[in-house]
Design an enzyme around this catalytic site. Structure first.
Site: not given
Length: 680
Positions: A559, A572
């Site tokens: 990501s 996250y």
């Protein structure tokens, strides 16, 4: 009133639907009739015949070759003799009626020269058992009387058509013939009569073998060669398959198929299996796909795994040397170059059969054809002795210029042909798009997801146009945080396709919370799925890749948050950073095995995303102060390119990484340009 083409297709489908009648893509059928020539307006006699490479069970009108019967039969007057009969295939082009149509097969002359309106040429196991029996001619008379005539072996072609036509003329009472070493041909004046005659030959042969055959044609069971119990057998197959696939891919990458039917396991448990396997197959359709003979492991099922692997390596080296010698014995100056010396069939007592091909369907069909060969050997040995055609004749078929021409007509392989891909989180979003893209580029795909129904739906979509869905994609249920489930998922991939070449670590989830609101459970869950899960999938996949010795590739869907610091994202972002560093660590460690490890850093993939649909989207929209349905556009407007990132963009990046064969340890941003996430 039905047309000849409608009758032909109906008969073909009925015969092709039953594997007792013929093998997949084996045999051909024809019908003769009259049509109006659009140029002259006068009737003309035509023959419709299944074209080269088609399958009877799924035959369509487009798969038929259409020829003028008068011109086809007139070729007998210019036939230059058996030494030049290959030239006659090109002459079929001058007999074609109208545009289009399939390429005529080598059996076209047989269908045209036989004086009957309908003709079937089939490869039933029972018929080939009689055709390959040492006393096949005598058996044919004993079984069928004068209704079926023996035709000595001759390579398919124009001369064989002339031979059968002459035999038919000399035996007007006959309904068909047994082709020595090959199969059967039947004829009739109506489509129904022709089909009935074909079935009469096949069922009569089956009944004779059942009534008169010895009960144990393969001999007694060998101690230690009995089939292993199911769980032990599957575990051993999964352990051996990657090694064997790597060996079978020495010349060109292959996909594998595993077969463990009763017939295969029983054959391998019997005293005569090695002798019979060494004789090879006989029917041209069989050995074109299975090669002249299989590789047979000469150890009992109870041998230690390490010993079995070492022996397989020795036998593979010997097989390649023997195959090269076979080619050298028979090749002439005009022979095509040797296509490869690896086995297509590997037999392992107690475990089963591994078959290999350029794709899953080819590998599966090769296994089906060897199962046909086992049935043929059983029948021939039950009433006589199995006596396939001579090795020199097999070479003439295998390295026939006409077969070479057929190979040249085949389309070029797609970029990921013979590659096996495992995609985690493949049931939705980025994973589903990636699975679809990899399959479109030629890969066999294992769609892995906690939601097995979603994975099955994606696999079904991918395989919708295939002969069988499982030839292209399979679904497996896996929670990537569970070590046992990950091991089982990788094993399922091995058993489905022979191994693993490309793994996409995509499974993920996200909870958007501030530091103070993030619980230990939140932290553990996200790290378990993305950090631990990626580690487990990479470790188990790398084991297989190393055993294969074919290189491989790991792709992490990380990501932009792996490098970008944003609010309310500590669990996250930290888990994604863990994934990102796994890429670098594993690239450094696995490079010596030819395994490349790269990553992709997406951002804001809202549409189709399971993560965003599960609450993450609403949370991020609240953080940024926009409506949830506007989140994708919000992410787009904050990028340099002002474009929304879609799952298909990530899938495209995964595919592009597969083409960067000299690249490892790389992270590719697919975020439409987020300056704060630049890697340098």
């Amino acid at each position: 009133m039905t047309t000849p083409v409608e009758e032909l297709l109906r008969r073909s489908h009925a015969l092709g639907a039953d594997p007792r009648n013929t093998n997949f893509a084996g045999g051909n059928t024809s019908a003769k009739g009259t049509a109006v020539d659009p140029v002259t307006g006068t009737p003309v006699e035509l023959m419709w015949v299944k074209g080269s490479g088609g399958d009877l069970g799924t035959l369509r009108e487009a798969g038929l070759a259409v020829l003028r019967l008068d011109r086809l039969r007139a070729l007998s007057g210019v036939y230059p003799g058996v030494d030049r009969e290959d030239e006659m295939v090109a002459a079929f082009d001058f007999c074609a009626f109208g545009p289009g149509g399939a390429a005529p097969s080598i059996d076209t002359a047989m269908h045209g020269l036989i004086q009957a309106a309908h003709v079937d040429h089939l490869h039933p196991d029972a018929g080939i058992a009689i055709a390959t029996a040492a006393d096949g001619e005598e058996l044919t008379t004993r079984i069928f009387g004068d209704r079926v005539v023996w035709v000595p072996w001759r390579r398919p072609g124009f001369q064989l058509g002339l031979d059968i036509a002459a035999i038919q003329a000399a035996h007007p009472q006959a309904i068909g013939c047994i082709l020595g070493g090959h199969g059967i041909t039947a004829w009739g004046e109506t489509s129904q009569q022709c089909q009935a005659n074909s079935l009469e030959i096949i069922r009569t042969a089956e009944a004779y073998l059942a009534e008169h055959g010895r009960p144990d044609p393969f001999g007694p069971v060998l101690a230690g060669y009995e089939p292993l119990g199911e769980q032990e057998r599957l575990a051993r197959a999964a352990a051996l398959l990657p090694v064997v696939r790597g060996l079978a891919s020495t010349d060109a990458a292959q996909v594998g198929h595993y077969t463990a039917t009763f017939e295969v396991l029983d054959f391998l448990s019997r005293a005569e299996h090695a002798r019979l396997a060494a004789l090879g197959t006989s029917c041209p359709d069989h050995f074109l796909r299975t090669k002249v003979a299989p590789l047979v492991l000469d150890l009992p099922a109870t041998a230690p795994l390490e010993q079995a692997i070492e022996r397989l390596r020795e036998l593979h080296a010997a097989y390649r040397a023997d195959y090269a010698a076979y080619y050298a014995r028979h090749a002439t100056a005009s022979s095509p170059a040797m296509r490869g010396a690896d086995p297509a069939i590997v037999l392992v007592p107690g475990v089963g059969m591994f078959s290999f091909g350029k794709d899953k369907q080819t590998a599966r069909v090769a296994g089906e054809f060897y199962l046909n060969a086992i049935n043929v050997m059983r029948g021939a040995e039950a009433v006589s002795a199995y006596a396939p055609i001579e090795e020199a004749e097999k070479f003439r078929i295998e390295y026939w210029e006409l077969e070479e021409a057929k190979l040249r007509r085949m389309p070029a392989p797609r970029p990921l042909a013979a590659r096996v891909a495992l995609v985690t989180g493949g049931g939705s979003g980025i994973g589903a798009a990636t699975a679809r893209r990899l399959a479109a580029e030629g890969a066999c795909v294992v769609v892995a997801d906690r939601d097995v129904a979603a994975a099955e739906a994606v696999a079904g979509q991918i395989g919708a146009g295939a002969h069988r869905v499982a030839d292209v994609a399979v679904a497996v249920e896996v929670d990537v945080t569970d070590e046992a489930q990950v091991i089982a998922a990788v094993r399922a991939a091995v058993l489905a396709f022979g191994g693993v070449d490309l793994v996409v670590n995509n499974a993920g989830l996200s909870l958007s919370r501030s530091l103070l609101e993030t619980s230990v459970a939140d932290w553990d869950l996200q790290h378990d799925v993305m950090a631990r899960g990626s580690f487990l999938v990479a470790r188990e996949s790398a084991r297989v890749m190393i055993e294969q010795g074919m290189g491989g590739e790991l792709v992490y869907i990380a990501s932009k948050n792996a490098v970008f610091a944003g609010p309310n994202n500590v669990a996250y972002g930290a888990a994604k950073a863990d994934q990102a560093h796994q890429v670098r660590l594993l690239a450094a460690e696995l490079g010596r095995y030819g395994i490349r490890v790269n990553g992709i850093n997406p951002d804001g993939v809202v549409r189709g995303s399971g993560i965003f649909a599960s609450g993450w989207g609403a949370n991020r929209a609240a953080v940024y102060g926009v409506a949830e349905e506007e989140l994708g556009e919000y992410y787009a407007q904050r990028t340099l390119l002002k474009r929304e990132v879609l799952p298909e963009h990530i899938a495209g990046a995964v595919f592009q990484l597969t083409q960067l064969t000299q690249t490892t340890g790389l992270h590719i941003p697919v975020d439409a340009g987020v300056a704060a996430a630049f890697l340098r």
